[in-house]
Design an enzyme around this catalytic site. Structure first.
Site, PDB file in Angstrom:
ATOM      1  N   HIS A  56       1.052  -1.231   0.120  1.00 54.28           N
ATOM      2  CA  HIS A  56      -0.082   0.088   0.165  1.00 54.28           C
ATOM      3  C   HIS A  56       1.115   1.106   0.106  1.00 54.28           C
ATOM      4  O   HIS A  56       1.828   1.263   0.984  1.00 54.28           O
ATOM      5  CB  HIS A  56      -0.640   0.342   1.738  1.00 54.28           C
ATOM      6  CG  HIS A  56      -1.806  -0.729   1.544  1.00 54.28           C
ATOM      7  ND1 HIS A  56      -1.619  -2.167   2.537  1.00 54.28           N
ATOM      8  CD2 HIS A  56      -3.067  -0.858   1.041  1.00 54.28           C
ATOM      9  CE1 HIS A  56      -2.561  -3.319   2.355  1.00 54.28           C
ATOM     10  NE2 HIS A  56      -3.136  -2.356   2.010  1.00 54.28           N
ATOM     11  N   ASP A  71       2.082   2.000   3.505  1.00 58.55           N
ATOM     12  CA  ASP A  71       3.318   0.713   3.935  1.00 58.55           C
ATOM     13  C   ASP A  71       4.751   1.361   4.166  1.00 58.55           C
ATOM     14  O   ASP A  71       5.587   0.956   4.582  1.00 58.55           O
ATOM     15  CB  ASP A  71       2.734  -0.224   3.619  1.00 58.55           C
ATOM     16  CG  ASP A  71       1.721  -1.297   3.143  1.00 58.55           C
ATOM     17  OD1 ASP A  71       0.862  -0.836   4.230  1.00 58.55           O
ATOM     18  OD2 ASP A  71       1.605  -1.988   2.611  1.00 58.55           O
ATOM     19  N   GLU A 119     -10.667  -6.997  -4.623  1.00 56.90           N
ATOM     20  CA  GLU A 119      -9.954  -7.936  -3.841  1.00 56.90           C
ATOM     21  C   GLU A 119     -11.369  -8.089  -3.364  1.00 56.90           C
ATOM     22  O   GLU A 119     -12.092  -7.741  -1.801  1.00 56.90           O
ATOM     23  CB  GLU A 119      -9.018  -7.929  -2.565  1.00 56.90           C
ATOM     24  CG  GLU A 119      -9.689  -8.750  -1.872  1.00 56.90           C
ATOM     25  CD  GLU A 119      -7.764  -8.285  -0.996  1.00 56.90           C
ATOM     26  OE1 GLU A 119      -6.616  -7.591  -1.485  1.00 56.90           O
ATOM     27  OE2 GLU A 119      -7.545  -8.660  -0.047  1.00 56.90           O
ATOM     28  N   GLU A 134      -8.784 -13.446  -1.824  1.00 56.53           N
ATOM     29  CA  GLU A 134      -8.018 -14.067  -0.367  1.00 56.53           C
ATOM     30  C   GLU A 134      -8.750 -15.371  -0.095  1.00 56.53           C
ATOM     31  O   GLU A 134     -10.389 -14.868   0.793  1.00 56.53           O
ATOM     32  CB  GLU A 134      -8.233 -13.005   0.015  1.00 56.53           C
ATOM     33  CG  GLU A 134      -7.558 -13.065   1.609  1.00 56.53           C
ATOM     34  CD  GLU A 134      -7.352 -12.274   2.277  1.00 56.53           C
ATOM     35  OE1 GLU A 134      -6.495 -10.964   1.815  1.00 56.53           O
ATOM     36  OE2 GLU A 134      -7.158 -12.009   3.647  1.00 56.53           O
ATOM     37  N   HIS A 144     -10.808 -14.223   3.432  1.00 55.47           N
ATOM     38  CA  HIS A 144     -12.149 -13.638   2.939  1.00 55.47           C
ATOM     39  C   HIS A 144     -13.357 -14.548   2.641  1.00 55.47           C
ATOM     40  O   HIS A 144     -14.053 -14.492   2.205  1.00 55.47           O
ATOM     41  CB  HIS A 144     -12.195 -12.108   1.799  1.00 55.47           C
ATOM     42  CG  HIS A 144     -10.723 -11.014   2.156  1.00 55.47           C
ATOM     43  ND1 HIS A 144     -10.547 -10.060   1.372  1.00 55.47           N
ATOM     44  CD2 HIS A 144     -10.368 -11.000   3.416  1.00 55.47           C
ATOM     45  CE1 HIS A 144      -9.731  -9.623   2.150  1.00 55.47           C
ATOM     46  NE2 HIS A 144      -9.436 -10.184   3.151  1.00 55.47           N
ATOM     47  N   ASP A 194      -4.294 -14.056  -2.858  1.00 55.70           N
ATOM     48  CA  ASP A 194      -3.681 -13.178  -1.166  1.00 55.70           C
ATOM     49  C   ASP A 194      -3.898 -14.836  -0.384  1.00 55.70           C
ATOM     50  O   ASP A 194      -4.982 -14.964  -0.007  1.00 55.70           O
ATOM     51  CB  ASP A 194      -4.732 -12.102  -0.876  1.00 55.70           C
ATOM     52  CG  ASP A 194      -3.883 -10.726  -0.727  1.00 55.70           C
ATOM     53  OD1 ASP A 194      -2.979 -10.845  -2.076  1.00 55.70           O
ATOM     54  OD2 ASP A 194      -4.333 -10.170  -0.455  1.00 55.70           O
ATOM     55  N   ASP A 250      -1.138 -12.146   2.305  1.00 58.64           N
ATOM     56  CA  ASP A 250      -1.252 -11.526   2.799  1.00 58.64           C
ATOM     57  C   ASP A 250      -1.301 -11.633   3.961  1.00 58.64           C
ATOM     58  O   ASP A 250      -3.066 -12.677   4.528  1.00 58.64           O
ATOM     59  CB  ASP A 250      -2.807 -10.907   2.145  1.00 58.64           C
ATOM     60  CG  ASP A 250      -3.066  -9.510   3.025  1.00 58.64           C
ATOM     61  OD1 ASP A 250      -3.257  -9.446   3.773  1.00 58.64           O
ATOM     62  OD2 ASP A 250      -3.714  -9.283   2.693  1.00 58.64           O
TER      63      ASP A 250
END
Ligand code: XLS
Ligand code: NI
Ligand code: NI
Length: 437
Positions: A99, A102, A230, A266, A269, A294, A337
């Protein structure tokens, strides 16, 4: 300067190895189904969890020090970048994902924040060249700053929308400059807590507008990679608009974004949405939206996005089957992730976690290839649907038979029966392949 000097470069030792900091299943150069393992798997480091997260949770402060020996925020960001490449190098990770927030700390103004981003991006580019590493994807953090508390693209305020647009513009520029292969949108705050205060239609239209503007701007500066949505059903919001792959794909088609966007699935998720990881990958693949992954796993008893390192070989086997059936990754890969558990608070734990995750996906790849070679599952699937290759099946699919003809056929038959689904047999076959000779 070395930040992880007690950790050696991690090597493949094979499945008989008992060395903790060694790969037991991941042999990067080994060829499986015509491709090196490292090119099947495209492993990536997540900058946020790996370099930034300190083990903070709702009930307590951090347990790991990730200041890299620096106190000034920019000095820290630069040290963090160096440490990131040391870690990727020692683990043999080819890619990273980040990101904007980050890699460089946010300043008082957007101008100053962007200047900071430029400084760190230059450093990252230099390190990428030195170590031969690449960016799998970049993204904009549109969820941490309080201005996004009511959403970013979906905010009630056009002023906030403008800030989100400016942030995405800069994040795309940085991603492009670093040669990023893709750009992710994860809508953490794009949703609602209650419909009592929500204009559902306006919010959805505006998220699509943000995506469209991002796409058009990116193409205008020469970024040709895919955008990824995502999907996640909830957390932090009670309901998030990109609930799951099927919902996100419908959204993209509605707004004419389906040529430029793919899915970044992900695992954790998927389970929050009440689906398996394999389900989300299957939907993406069959709809032509397979993109990136992810890689993590949730805890079924905790029920939130715990972002654990994937260590369930059964899950990774089924996931890698979908990846193989999709024809493999093109621009995507497996981004961890994932973060270590709060009490796993040493750098050694962090390396160990990556090794476990990489080994588990390597096992998944090996097992998926074995399932294909075994052939029993594919055979049973073909047999189950064999009727559709026969005359009646073909005539229905080609549109030759209407309701009247189908009725005549059914009336003439009296009754029909369908074959067994053979679920238990297939589950046993899976165990044969996984644990048998
Ligand atoms: C959060 C998401 C996030 C995205 C990138 O649940 O997984 O980390 O991957 O914004
Ligand atoms: Ni994620
Ligand atoms: Ni997540």
């Amino acid at each position: 300067m070395a930040y992880f000097d007690t950790i050696p470069a991690v090597k493949y030792e094979g499945k008989a190895s008992r060395t903790p900091l060694a790969f037991h299943f991941y042999d990067p150069e080994e060829v499986i189904l015509g491709k090196k393992m490292k090119d099947h798997l495209n492993f990536a480091m997540s900058y946020w969890h790996t370099m930034c997260a300190e083990g903070v949770d709702m009930f307590g402060v951090g347990t790991v020090d990730k200041s890299y020996g620096q106190t000034d925020p920019m000095e820290q960001a630069l040290a963090k970048a160096e440490a990131a490449f040391e870690l990727m190098d020692k683990l043999g990770l080819q890619y990273y994902c980040f990101h904007d927030r980050d890699i460089a700390p946010e300043a008082e103004t957007l101008t100053e924040t962007n200047a900071r981003l430029d400084i760190v991006a230059d450093k990252l580019l230099e390190l990428q060249q030195k170590y031969g590493k690449k960016v799998l994807w970049g993204t904009a953090n549109l969820f941490s700053n309080p201005r996004y508390m009511n959403g970013a693209g979906s905010s009630n305020s056009p002023e906030v929308f403008a800030f989100a647009a400016a942030q995405v513009k800069k994040a795309i520029e940085i991603t492009h400059k670093l040669g990023g292969q893709g750009f992710v949108f994860w809508g953490g705050r794009e949703g609602y807590e209650t419909l009592l205060n929500t204009n559902y239609k306006l919010e959805q239209d505006n998220i699509a507008r943000l995506f469209t503007l991002a796409r058009d701007y990116a193409r205008s500066i020469g970024f040709t990679g895919p955008f990824y949505i995502e999907p996640k059903p909830k957390e932090p919001m009670k309901h998030q608009y990109d609930y799951d792959a099927a919902t996100a794909i419908g959204f993209l088609r509605k707004y004419g974004l389906d040529k430029d966007f793919r899915m970044n699935i992900e695992a954790n998720h998927a389970t929050l949405a009440g689906h398996t990881f394999q389900h989300e990958l299957r939907v993406s693949r069959e709809e032509g939206f397979f993109g990136s992954i992810d890689a993590n796993i949730g805890d079924m008893l905790l029920g939130w996005d715990t972002d654990q390192f994937p260590t369930n070989a059964y899950d990774t086997t089924l996931a890698m089957l979908e990846v193989l059936d999709a024809g493999g990754f093109t621009t995507g890969g497996l981004n961890f992730d994932a973060k270590t558990r709060r009490p796993s608070n040493t750098f050694e734990d962090l390396f160990q976690a990556y090794i476990a995750g990489m080994d588990t996906f390597a096992l998944g790849l090996r097992m998926a290839a074995k399932i294909k070679a075994d052939g029993r599952i594919e055979e049973a699937l073909a047999a189950k649907y064999a009727g559709w290759s026969g005359e009646l099946g073909q005539d229905i699919q080609s549109g030759k038979l209407g309701f009247a003809e189908l009725e005549a056929y059914a009336l003439g038959k009296g009754n029909v029966s369908t074959g067994s689904g053979r679920q238990e047999y297939l589950e046993a076959v899976l165990n044969d392949v996984l644990f048998g000779a």
